[in-house]
Design an enzyme around this catalytic site. Structure first.
Site, PDB file in Angstrom:
ATOM      1  N   HIS A   1       0.861  -1.183   0.000  1.00  0.00           N
ATOM      2  CA  HIS A   1       0.000   0.000   0.000  1.00  0.00           C
ATOM      3  C   HIS A   1       0.894   1.229   0.000  1.00  0.00           C
ATOM      4  CE1 HIS A   1       1.024   0.159   4.214  1.00  0.00           C
ATOM      5  NE2 HIS A   1       0.494  -1.035   4.400  1.00  0.00           N
ATOM      6  N   GLU A   2       0.282   2.384   0.078  1.00  0.00           N
ATOM      7  CA  GLU A   2       1.014   3.647  -0.026  1.00  0.00           C
ATOM      8  C   GLU A   2       2.108   3.762   1.049  1.00  0.00           C
ATOM      9  OE1 GLU A   2       2.257   6.697  -1.860  1.00  0.00           O
ATOM     10  OE2 GLU A   2       0.770   5.375  -2.774  1.00  0.00           O
TER      11      GLU A   2
ATOM     12  N   HIS B   1       4.065   1.343   2.198  1.00  0.00           N
ATOM     13  CA  HIS B   1       5.265   0.653   1.691  1.00  0.00           C
ATOM     14  C   HIS B   1       5.919   1.477   0.583  1.00  0.00           C
ATOM     15  CE1 HIS B   1       2.741  -2.957   2.905  1.00  0.00           C
ATOM     16  NE2 HIS B   1       3.853  -3.181   3.564  1.00  0.00           N
TER      17      HIS B   1
ATOM     18  N   MET C   1      -2.545   3.160   7.179  1.00  0.00           N
ATOM     19  CA  MET C   1      -2.560   2.161   6.111  1.00  0.00           C
ATOM     20  C   MET C   1      -1.969   0.847   6.619  1.00  0.00           C
ATOM     21  SD  MET C   1      -2.125   3.938   2.557  1.00  0.00           S
ATOM     22  CE  MET C   1      -3.087   5.392   2.166  1.00  0.00           C
ATOM     23  N   SER C   2      -2.623  -0.251   6.239  1.00  0.00           N
ATOM     24  CA  SER C   2      -2.185  -1.582   6.648  1.00  0.00           C
ATOM     25  C   SER C   2      -2.767  -2.588   5.673  1.00  0.00           C
ATOM     26  CB  SER C   2      -2.716  -1.875   8.061  1.00  0.00           C
ATOM     27  OG  SER C   2      -2.668  -3.257   8.315  1.00  0.00           O
TER      28      SER C   2
ATOM     29  N   GLN D   1       6.848   3.803  11.028  1.00  0.00           N
ATOM     30  CA  GLN D   1       6.566   4.103  12.442  1.00  0.00           C
ATOM     31  C   GLN D   1       5.254   3.442  12.902  1.00  0.00           C
ATOM     32  OE1 GLN D   1       8.159   5.439  14.916  1.00  0.00           O
ATOM     33  NE2 GLN D   1       6.435   5.707  16.344  1.00  0.00           N
ATOM     34  N   LYS D   2       4.420   3.057  11.963  1.00  0.00           N
ATOM     35  CA  LYS D   2       3.146   2.379  12.292  1.00  0.00           C
ATOM     36  C   LYS D   2       3.420   1.180  13.209  1.00  0.00           C
ATOM     37  CE  LYS D   2      -0.791   0.028  11.284  1.00  0.00           C
ATOM     38  NZ  LYS D   2      -0.316  -1.302  11.009  1.00  0.00           N
ATOM     39  N   ASP D   3       4.509   0.435  12.936  1.00  0.00           N
ATOM     40  CA  ASP D   3       4.878  -0.695  13.793  1.00  0.00           C
ATOM     41  C   ASP D   3       5.967  -0.218  14.756  1.00  0.00           C
ATOM     42  OD1 ASP D   3       3.220  -2.828  12.639  1.00  0.00           O
ATOM     43  OD2 ASP D   3       4.371  -2.420  10.838  1.00  0.00           O
TER      44      ASP D   3
HETATM   45  O1  PAF Z   1       6.553  -5.103   8.984  1.00  0.00           O
HETATM   46  C1  PAF Z   1       6.508  -6.128   8.282  1.00  0.00           C
HETATM   47  O2  PAF Z   1       5.862  -6.148   7.230  1.00  0.00           O
HETATM   48  C2  PAF Z   1       7.210  -7.391   8.744  1.00  0.00           C
HETATM   49  O3  PAF Z   1       7.157  -7.531  10.126  1.00  0.00           O
HETATM   50  C3  PAF Z   1       8.670  -7.470   8.246  1.00  0.00           C
HETATM   51  C4  PAF Z   1       9.522  -6.361   8.824  1.00  0.00           C
HETATM   52  C5  PAF Z   1       8.692  -7.413   6.718  1.00  0.00           C
HETATM   53  C6  PAF Z   1       9.284  -8.805   8.676  1.00  0.00           C
HETATM   54  O4  PAF Z   1       8.576  -9.896   8.156  1.00  0.00           O
END
Ligand code: PAF
Length: 279
Positions: free
Chosen positions: A32-33, A35, A182-183, A146-148
């Site tokens: 998505h946007e 990435h 976004m996810s 930063q979302k994660d």
């Molecule tokens: O954030 C993600 O999409 C995943 O945790 C990652 C960093 C690609 C590892 O599989």
């Protein structure tokens, strides 16, 4: 743009010219946007951009979540080409974890709370695959959203502890017009759940407003956040946290900075979001 599944092919491309710099964007696909913002930033800051697309089975503690994880390789590759990626690794699970595989990376304290408590084994899977990605690509920089937020803390800790020779670059969360982060999981929301899903961002904003109006009690900020979720249909709060942004330990009082974060089931789809608040 070259696409390979074998490690030896990625290594050959990576080292074809040892003098160029590489940025790596690790992904699990269904791009998505958020990435693509990482890929574009990597494009600006490096000579070459590598991307991995791998739905990492060992970071899913719930097998249904792994099966339900959305996939669309053809579309992903078209988007990556347009965003300027040079090299894409699309390994199968048995390339990453061949028979007899037995080495895992365990980051300790910062993996225990929040997502680590809710999803046992998740960060062991993330740290292991990210360490392997760093070894396969040997990039100068790696890009994460930063979302994660906890994932970023865990990976920075691993990089420091294991002396990986690269820079971790963190990109702000990309949001839909109504604030939903976004996810790839958003694709699984029904129309009604999609409407309710804005509650995560609204809850964070409500707590941020309370903080800006002088509220420094972490428990009061948690209560404000909780209140917004509890007032939204189709939701079940998993956790809400007001923690130190680096150690992730829960705070009693917010002195300078804090990481507000939460996880919410919206009609069975588990969503997370966060915001850093600071004086
Ligand atoms: O954030 C993600 O999409 C995943 O945790 C990652 C960093 C690609 C590892 O599989």
């Amino acid at each position: 743009m070259n696409v390979f599944s074998k490690v030896s092919d990625i290594r050959a491309q990576r080292w074809a010219d040892p003098l160029v710099t590489w940025g790596l964007v690790p992904t699990m696909g269904y791009l998505h946007e958020g990435h693509l913002a990482l890929v574009r930033r990597a494009r600006e800051e490096n000579d070459r951009v590598g991307v991995s697309i791998f739905v990492n089975p060992i970071q899913f503690n719930n097998p249904n979540d792994l099966t339900a994880y959305p996939r669309n390789m053809e579309r992903d590759l078209a988007l990556l080409k347009e965003a300027g990626a040079d090299l894409v690794w699309t390994p199968t699970p048995d390339i990453v974890y061949p028979p007899g595989y037995q080495t895992y990376v365990e980051v300790e304290e910062v993996t225990r709370p929040l997502e680590g408590a809710a999803r046992p084994g998740h960060f062991r899977g993330v740290a292991t695959v990210v360490a392997k990605l760093f070894n396969v690509f040997q990039p100068q920089r790696a890009y994460f959203g930063q979302k994660d937020a906890q994932q970023v803390v865990v990976i920075k800790q691993m990089v420091a502890d294991l002396n990986f020779n690269l820079e971790i670059v963190v990109q702000p969360t990309v949001r839909e017009a109504d604030g939903l982060a976004m996810s790839s999981r958003n694709a699984r929301l029904s129309a009604a759940a999609r409407e309710s899903a804005t509650c995560l961002y609204r809850a964070l904003l409500a707590a941020k407003t309370a903080f800006e109006q002088g509220q420094r009690s972490a428990e009061s900020l948690r209560a404000v956040t909780r209140g917004v979720i509890e007032a939204t249909p189709l939701t079940r709060l998993d956790y809400v946290s007001v923690a130190h942004p680096d150690t992730l330990t829960e705070l009693e009082v917010v002195e300078n900075r804090a990481l507000l974060s939460l996880a919410v089931f919206v009609d069975e789809v588990r969503l997370i979001d966060n915001m850093v608040i600071e004086v």
